[in-house]
Write an enzyme that holds these catalytic residues in place. Structure first.
Site, short mmCIF file in Angstrom:
data_model
loop_
_atom_site.label_atom_id
_atom_site.label_comp_id
_atom_site.label_asym_id
_atom_site.label_seq_id
_atom_site.Cartn_x
_atom_site.Cartn_y
_atom_site.Cartn_z
N LYS A 150 34.69 35.54 5.19
CA LYS A 150 35.76 36.03 6.07
C LYS A 150 35.80 35.29 7.39
O LYS A 150 34.77 35.00 8.01
CB LYS A 150 35.53 37.52 6.35
CG LYS A 150 36.67 38.22 7.03
CD LYS A 150 37.84 38.40 6.10
CE LYS A 150 39.08 38.87 6.86
NZ LYS A 150 39.65 37.81 7.74
N SER A 193 37.64 39.59 13.11
CA SER A 193 37.91 40.09 11.76
C SER A 193 36.76 39.90 10.78
O SER A 193 36.86 40.39 9.64
CB SER A 193 39.17 39.42 11.20
OG SER A 193 40.33 40.01 11.74
N LYS A 240 35.50 42.97 8.99
CA LYS A 240 36.06 43.52 7.76
C LYS A 240 35.14 43.36 6.55
O LYS A 240 35.35 44.00 5.52
CB LYS A 240 37.42 42.90 7.50
CG LYS A 240 38.45 43.33 8.52
CD LYS A 240 39.71 42.49 8.50
CE LYS A 240 40.66 42.96 9.62
NZ LYS A 240 41.73 41.99 9.91
N SER A 268 43.59 39.56 5.48
CA SER A 268 42.99 40.02 6.73
C SER A 268 43.83 41.10 7.41
O SER A 268 43.94 41.15 8.64
CB SER A 268 42.78 38.84 7.71
OG SER A 268 41.88 39.19 8.73
#
Length: 384
Positions: free
Chosen positions: A222, A60, A63, A120
């Site tokens: 993140k 993730s 992102k 997320s």
């Protein structure tokens, strides 16, 4: 030709070395992360790296690029925070972490961004990708193109979420580059990364970045996790005028991700500091000129020089100026003529280009003959 730098700079180095009690060397650090990089945001100096150029699944952390493309469109007016994004069945059905959007609904960009960054949400990421590029596949192509544009070497995106794909790969260095560019280009939108909670559809979720809750100056970015990738985090923290950027990946657990990230950032702030060495346009050396209407040309810095280095290594820092001389005329102001090399223990050499501070014309025929004869009799002029 290699000559020592000006006495003034040498004096500054000595002053820095004596500013704190001497130490043997910067304390070394190791990490259990499979891939890692820690760098100074302002100078770009790498403080630590481990497999930083190995292609890896980013999970993730992908992102960050998804919202980067949205930030670009917000900044240039192609997108607005109150624009509404339709939710497709593909977005709604996507598994993994979710924002919990509803199929057929419309969600503002404001909420979608927080659904991606704070929660997320894979569903939010796909909805944003489809709104910008029509399909997630087309959006992934835009991601890959943008990665190449900002210097993310060998990065390939296949989706907007980080969902496992054998061709979806980025390096730790690439993620650090992306993080730094996000902070630099979009300071107003970057603030979203520091939000600790977001509630959508009456479901409150906390930001998965563990460093936000530790009071250590962290303000982004993140986390990521898949079985193949392990546990990862792209993070940034700021203390005073200093900001560090960290990427770790391939860790074994949530707790290890939290402790390793905190430990490495603390090490970076403790063991290193930034030192302003030179002003923009400062004269570093007078280089001898061959067949010019001036005997020497000043070598100057184009920009101010701020150096990141271990606090304990300042005493052993060495600075040299390198060029082939005498430099033949004519010389144009701003022309790169030399380079300054700065070396310190356990650090990559920093090389700074030096430019001509003035124009130097070429001597006429008689002057060239006189200068050449003088060179044969007395040797080259070295200036003051």
């Amino acid at each position: 030709m290699r000559v020592s730098i000006l006495t003034r700079l040498a004096t500054l180095i000595l002053f820095l070395a004596l500013a704190v009690p001497p130490a043997a060397e910067a304390a070394r650090i190791e990490t259990n992360a499979r891939e890692a990089i820690l760098l100074d945001y302002d100078t770009g100096q790498v403080l630590f790296q481990k497999n930083a150029d190995e292609l890896m699944p980013p999970a993730s952390m992908t992102k960050i690029m998804t919202v980067f493309l949205a930030f670009e469109r917000l900044a240039d007016g192609r997108l607005h925070m109150d624009d509404e994004i339709p939710i497709s069945e593909k977005a709604w059905r996507k598994g993994g972490s979710k924002m919990f959007v509803e199929i057929g609904s419309r969600v503002t960009v404001h909420d979608i961004l927080r659904g991606i960054i704070v929660q997320s949400g894979n569903d939010a990421s796909i909805a944003l990708a489809e709104a910008i590029a029509g399909t997630e596949e087309a959006f992934a192509e835009l991601m890959t193109e943008k990665a190449a544009e900002i210097g993310m070497k060998d990065a390939t995106f296949r989706n907007s979420t980080g969902w496992p794909d054998p061709e979806h790969r980025i390096t730790a260095r690439g993620l650090a580059t992306l993080a730094a560019e996000t902070i630099r280009r979009f300071p107003d939108y970057y603030e979203i990364f520091s939000e600790e909670t977001f509630t959508y559809n009456e479901i409150k979720q906390g930001n998965r970045n563990p460093l936000l809750y530790k009071g250590m100056g962290a303000d982004g970015l993140k986390t990521g996790h898949t079985e193949n990738a392990g546990y990862g985090l792209t993070a940034s923290a700021k203390r005073g005028d200093r900001r560090l950027v960290l990427v770790v990946n391939g860790l074994d657990s949530v707790s290890q991700r939290s402790s390793e990230s905190e430990r490495m950032l603390e090490w970076g702030f403790r063991e290193f500091d930034n030192y302003k060495m030179l002003e923009r346009g400062e004269v570093i050396e007078q280089a001898a000129v061959w067949l010019g209407d001036e005997a020497t040309v000043p070598l100057v810095t184009e920009n101010e020089l701020i150096l990141t280095m271990p606090r304990a290594a300042r005493k052993e820092m060495r600075v040299t100026v390198e060029y082939d001389g005498p430099i033949p005329a004519p010389i144009v102001k701003g022309q790169v003529l030399a380079r300054m090399r700065i070396a310190a223990p356990d650090m990559e050499d920093r090389v700074v280009p030096l430019r001509a501070g003035t124009d130097v014309g070429k001597l006429g025929p008689l002057g060239r003959i006189t200068s050449a004869v003088g060179h044969l009799i007395w040797g080259p002029s070295t200036g003051d």
